[in-house]
Each structure stands twice: as structure tokens, then as C-alpha cells.
Enzyme design. Structure first.
Site, PDB file in Angstrom:
ATOM      1  N   CYS A  30      13.616  10.694   6.894  1.00 52.30           N
ATOM      2  CA  CYS A  30      13.659  10.260   8.174  1.00 52.30           C
ATOM      3  C   CYS A  30      14.844  10.617   8.908  1.00 52.30           C
ATOM      4  O   CYS A  30      14.978  10.811  10.114  1.00 52.30           O
ATOM      5  CB  CYS A  30      13.248   8.998   8.454  1.00 52.30           C
TER       6      CYS A  30
ATOM      7  N   GLY B  31       7.006   4.661   8.170  1.00 48.55           N
ATOM      8  CA  GLY B  31       6.232   6.155   8.529  1.00 48.55           C
ATOM      9  C   GLY B  31       6.265   6.654   9.730  1.00 48.55           C
ATOM     10  O   GLY B  31       7.514   6.633  10.230  1.00 48.55           O
ATOM     11  N   SER B  32       5.251   7.361  10.329  1.00 55.73           N
ATOM     12  CA  SER B  32       5.465   7.879  11.451  1.00 55.73           C
ATOM     13  C   SER B  32       5.471   7.031  12.741  1.00 55.73           C
ATOM     14  O   SER B  32       4.840   6.071  12.633  1.00 55.73           O
ATOM     15  CB  SER B  32       4.320   8.863  11.784  1.00 55.73           C
ATOM     16  N   THR B  33       6.028   7.484  13.816  1.00 54.22           N
ATOM     17  CA  THR B  33       6.316   6.507  15.040  1.00 54.22           C
ATOM     18  C   THR B  33       4.697   6.343  15.366  1.00 54.22           C
ATOM     19  O   THR B  33       4.753   5.206  15.976  1.00 54.22           O
ATOM     20  CB  THR B  33       7.131   7.456  16.175  1.00 54.22           C
ATOM     21  N   GLU B  34       4.006   7.475  15.429  1.00 54.31           N
ATOM     22  CA  GLU B  34       2.932   7.276  16.127  1.00 54.31           C
ATOM     23  C   GLU B  34       2.074   6.160  15.094  1.00 54.31           C
ATOM     24  O   GLU B  34       1.333   5.325  16.013  1.00 54.31           O
ATOM     25  CB  GLU B  34       1.985   8.594  15.519  1.00 54.31           C
TER      26      GLU B  34
ATOM     27  N   LYS C 138       0.932  -1.342  -0.016  1.00 50.77           N
ATOM     28  CA  LYS C 138      -0.053   0.096  -0.119  1.00 50.77           C
ATOM     29  C   LYS C 138       0.789   1.203  -0.063  1.00 50.77           C
ATOM     30  O   LYS C 138       1.653   1.537   0.885  1.00 50.77           O
ATOM     31  CB  LYS C 138      -0.871   0.009   1.086  1.00 50.77           C
TER      32      LYS C 138
ATOM     33  N   GLY D 278       3.450   3.731  13.452  1.00 50.89           N
ATOM     34  CA  GLY D 278       4.147   2.599  13.822  1.00 50.89           C
ATOM     35  C   GLY D 278       3.693   1.781  15.230  1.00 50.89           C
ATOM     36  O   GLY D 278       3.449   0.599  15.177  1.00 50.89           O
TER      37      GLY D 278
END
Ligand code: NAI
Ligand code: MG
Length: 500
Positions: free
Chosen positions: A304, A248-251, A195, A253
């Protein structure tokens, strides 16, 4: 800083691609989303709609996972010889090379990045990744184990593909992130549901066409364009996906980890960063200034690994700040498709708001804007390359990932490496760091003390398909690239045979 935001013509090849309907790739067929929905893709330099793509969701993910499962368990892919898999992956690299200019234009249009950088880094890096990984298809081996149990034993390990893999990727390097994910998984024999990010779905779709042209069996690579909360979440929680790889973002993740718990699927994560750059007084300053500026301004800071916290020794601090300001002034802001452009727009309105929000918060918290700090023009998501001084560890701009061309500079006077490592490591992230010095002892000793997956010396943002990449701390789990990535996509089976 010069600004020239006009959209150049695109090639006939790219025009033809854009004019076609863009669907989901499921089981070797391009199909509409079950819901019939589509969403618009925007040119971030002009805010014009480029095209529309199918909006896949959980129902389409179900079909894609079922196709990937069938392809994994039976059919030609499951029986394919390692050398045949290797040559398919290599053929895909050849096709990327044949379409390199078109793909670079596509990236520039969809993501906003300068076309010259897209060609030399994103496209070239993707080709290199497929070629490097193709070699592992025939080289990945198990071991024989000298066991100490009484009697006669033959004990050995075999490496098997983990199965159906869900791969969720971001928008900052749309083609290259797809290549980093697909290349190792295909080389070891997995099947895939990929995706791409909703902001930049086009490169993955074009790559899907090339996957088919290369001759991969149906169902081996499935591509679902769609949103994170729907299609992405469905992949992460799907009970028949064996492994999820996320960048992607840590959030998000952390959401992936929770979603993966249902069937305890394997998880690898490449997340955010707040990477330090440490400049010693003995660094070659001309080289260092160019390199440290590129570390933060490259890809509009949407890396990143962006070197967003810069620590320069007091003796060279003023020269470094002046140098960074001069480098910022040299950047040519413009449409990514213009070959003269060296800085394009940010990827989206959301990202533009995020970065300008940080600029505002930096000012409110007392940072000094040495250069930049403003949006550019009234169309497109442009911001100026920005240097913030008088920053400290408590400010949001120093603690949080901005993901924009904004560097926080701080002088230091300490000479002992433990103190330097302490401020370099003063972050919840641990993705990368760079050290700028001519002193070998300092470079290697500090490299040992830095808590990050990659440490660069006298360079930043350098990578290679053979060079493992990933994060300590909240920057992620596991490593991509190199032979390390093969761990993500294989299981080790131990076979113990009693020789009776
Ligand atoms: P994001 O983490 O939301 O998006 C990355 C991918 O995850 C996209 O494909 C998205 O569709 C998908 N996704 C989103 N929510 C999901 C969910 N609940 N379940 C499964 N998949 C989901 O990142 P976003 O919102 O685009 O950017 C926000 C910030 O994240 C950026 O400003 C930057 O700080 C950071 N980021 C870091 C990246 C990196 O390379 N480490 C790349 C992109 C963003
Ligand atoms: Mg998000």
C-alpha cells in the site's frame, strides 16, 4: 533480469500442514463450514492448486461472533491478569520464531513472495509485533483528572477493551497483517474474529494452530476463511461486533464504513496509496537509486506504501532513470520458494490482469516504457519490473493505485518546497512519501508540507512495531502499530466520584 521458474521442494513440516484438512477455528475447535463448502488455494507461480480450505460465510461468522462474545464476557480470558495476557502473547511470538522457516515457506508458496524476504520481513516483523504489543498489556493506564468543579472529587479514566473485534485483512502480507491486527487486540483483552484474504488464507490458519498451542482460551481468536462479499461483509455488518479493523482497497473500505453504520461499530481502515518519492539533486545517488527501486519493486509492488510516483530533479533525472533500469535488470524473477528469487509472481490472476491492464492504459495514454512492460513466461502471474517515463498527472497510471512493480517517473525543476509539496500531494491518497536529500532543512520542511501518515527520509517502506502507521485522506482512518493502535482496541471510561 534473470528468470528461473521452477518450484523447489518444500519442507516435510510444511507438507504435513498442507496435507491436513483446513477448517475454520471457532470456539477453540477446527470445524467445517456449515455449508460444507471449500475453495482451492493456488500457487501463483505455477497456477497449481496447493490445497483446499473451508469456505465460511455468514452462518459461520454468526457462530464465531457468539464464541468471541462468550469469551469476552465471561470465562478465563475476561478474568486474566494483564501479566498473564502479556505472557501468552509473548509465547505466541516464541512459537512463530520456532516455526519461522516453515512460515516463510508457507508465505512464499501461498502469496508468491521471495522466501528470503518472507523470513526477514514478514515473519520477523510478525514476531516483533507480538513481542512489542505484549508489553502494552501491563502498561496501558488511565489518568487522574484535576477537575475544577466545586467540592471534592476523584475523577479518573480507565482503558477497557472495546469488545468483540472483526478483523479483515488483505493478501499482500498475509501473516504480518494478521499479526498487526491480532497483537494489539489480544494485548488489551479483546476477542477476535479474523478473516484472511481468500487469495492467501494459509498463514492465518497456521497462526490459529499456534494460537491454540500457546494456550489462549477457546473463543478468544476465531478464524473464518472465506470470501469478502460473504464472510467479510457478514463481519462488517454484524450487530454483535463492536469494532471492525480493515486493511485492503479504498473501494471496500467505503463499503465497510456503510456496513458498520448499522450498530455504529468502531472502524479503522488501512487503505490504498499512490505514494510519492521526491529526489533532490544533492541526494546520495547510489543509495537513493537502490532505495527508490526497492520502494516500488519490493513485494512485486504489492505494497500500500509502494513509491509509485517518482519525482526526480531535472539535474539527476537521467541518472535516476538509468539507475532504476539497472536495478530492475538485477532482479531475479522466479518461484518464491527459490532462495535466489528476488521477485516472485503477482498474487493472483485478477491482480495480474489489473497490472497488465494498467500497463496497456499507460501505453495508450502516451507513457514511454523505459524498461519492462510485459508479462513473463506463460505460466504463473509474473510481470516485468517496469519504469514508465513521460507520464503526467492526468494519466490513470499516475492517478490510480496499480499495486504492481510499475513506477511512473517525472522530472521537476522547481526549487521551492511549496511547489514540490503541491505535486507530491496531488493525489486522493495520503499514506506515505519519501524524500531523498542530504539537506536537513529541506527534508524536515518538506516533511511538514506532505499530507501523508508516514514520511521517510532517505529510505522507504521502513517500519517498526513502535512506529505508528496509517493514512491521511482516502488512505484510511486511524493508526496501526505504536501506542496509537491501542486507541482502536480500547474505550476510555471516565469515572467521576463525589467525595461526600
Ligand atoms: P479487497 O479490498 O477486495 O480485499 C481485502 C480484504 O477485504 C479481503 O480479505 C477481502 O476478502 C475483503 N473484502 C472484499 N470485499 C469485501 C466486502 N464487501 N466486505 C468485507 N470484506 C471484503 O482488495 P482486492 O480485491 O484483493 O484487491 C484490489 C485492489 O485493492 C488491489 O489491486 C490494491 O490496489 C488494493 N489493495 C490494497 C491493499 C492495502 O494494503 N492497502 C491490500 C490489498 C489490496
Ligand atoms: Mg476485491
Amino acid at each position: 533480469m534473470s528468470i528461473h521458474i521452477q518450484k523447489p521442494e518444500i519442507s516435510a513440516e510444511l507438507r504435513a500442514f498442507l496435507d491436513k484438512p483446513k477448517k475454520l477455528l471457532i470456539d477453540g475447535q477446527w470445524v467445517d463450514a456449515r455449508s460444507g463448502k471449500t475453495f482451492a488455494v493456488e500457487d501463483p507461480a505455477t497456477q497449481e492448486t496447493i490445497t483446499h480450505v473451508a469456505e465460511g460465510d455468514a452462518a459461520d461468522v454468526d457462530l464465531a461472533v457468539a464464541a468471541a462474545r462468550r469469551a469476552f464476557e465471561g470465562g478465563p480470558w475476561a478474568k486474566m491478569l494483564p501479566a498473564e495476557r502479556a505472557s501468552l502473547v509473548w509465547r505466541l511470538a516464541d512459537l512463530l520464531e520456532q516455526h519461522a522457516d516453515e512460515l516463510a515457506q508457507l508465505e512464499a508458496l501461498d502469496n508468491g513472495k521471495p522466501v528470503t524476504a518472507a523470513r526477514s520481513a514478514d515473519v520477523a516483523g510478525s514476531i516483533g509485533m507480538f513481542r512489542y504489543m505484549s508489553g502494552w498489556a501491563t502498561r496501558l493506564t488511565g489518568e487522574t483528572i484535576p477537575v475544577s468543579s466545586p467540592g471534592e472529587w476523584h475523577a479518573y479514566t480507565v482503558r477497557e477493551p472495546v469488545g468483540v473485534v472483526g478483523q479483515i485483512i488483505p493478501w499482500n502480507f498475509p501473516l504480518m497483517m494478521a499479526a498487526w491486527k491480532l497483537a494489539p487486540a489480544l494485548s488489551v483483552g479483546c476477542t477476535i474474529v479474523l478473516k484472511p484474504a481468500e487469495q492467501t488464507p494459509l498463514a492465518a490458519i497456521r497462526l490459529g494452530e499456534l494460537v491454540q498451542e500457546a494456550g489462549f482460551p477457546d473463543g478468544v481468536v476465531n478464524i473464518i476463511t472465506g470470501f469478502g462479499e460473504t464472510a467479510g461483509a457478514a463481519i462488517a455488518s454484524h450487530p454483535d461486533v463492536d469494532k471492525v479493523a480493515f486493511t485492503g482497497s479504498t473501494e471496500v473500505g467505503k463499503l465497510i464504513v456503510k456496513a458498520a453504520a448499522g450498530n455504529l461499530k468502531r472502524v479503522s481502515l488501512e487503505l490504498g496509496g499512490k505514494s510519492p518519492q521526491v529526489i533532490f539533486p544533492d541526494a546520495k545517488l547510489d543509495h537513493t537509486i537502490v532505495g527508490t527501486a526497492s520502494a516500488i519493486f519490493y513485494n512485486m509492488g504489492q505494497c500500500c506504501t509502494a513509491g509509485s510516483r517518482l519525482f526526480a530533479h531535472k539535474k539527476v533525472f537521467d541518472q535516476v532513470v538509468e539507475g532504476l533500469t539497472a536495478e530492475a535488470a538485477k532482479l531475479k524473477i522466479g518461484h518464491g520458494l527459490d532462495p535466489e528469487t528476488t521477485m516472485g509472481p503477482l498474487v493472483s490472476s485478477e491482480q495480474h490482469q489489473r497490472v497488465t491492464g494498467f500497463l496497456q492504459s499507460g501505453r495508450e495514454e502516451g507513457a514511454e516504457v523505459v524498461t519492462g512492460g510485459n508479462v513473463v513466461g506463460n505460466r504463473g502471474y509474473f510481470v516485468e519490473p517496469t519504469v514508465l517515463a513521460k507520464t503526467n498527472r492526468d494519466m490513470r497510471v499516475v492517478r490510480e493505485e496499480i499495486f504492481g512493480p510499475v513506477v511512473c517517473v517525472q522530472p521537476f525543476e522547481e526549487d521551492d518546497l511549496d511547489s514540490i509539496a503541491q505535486f507530491a500531494n496531488d493525489t486522493e491518497y495520503g499514506l506515505s512519501a519519501s524524500i531523498w536529500t542530504q539537506d536537513l532543512r529541506k527534508a524536515h520542511s518538506l516533511a511538514r508540507k506532505i499530507k501523508a501518515g508516514t514520511v521517510w527520509v532517505n529510505t522507504h517502506n521502513w517500519g517498526d512495531a513502535a512506529f505508528p502507521f496509517g493514512g491521511y485522506k482516502q488512505s484510511g482512518w486511524g493508526r496501526e502499530m505504536g501506542k496509537e493502535v491501542l486507541e482502536h482496541y480500547t474505550e476510555t471510561k471516565a469515572v467521576g466520584v463525589k467525595l461526600v
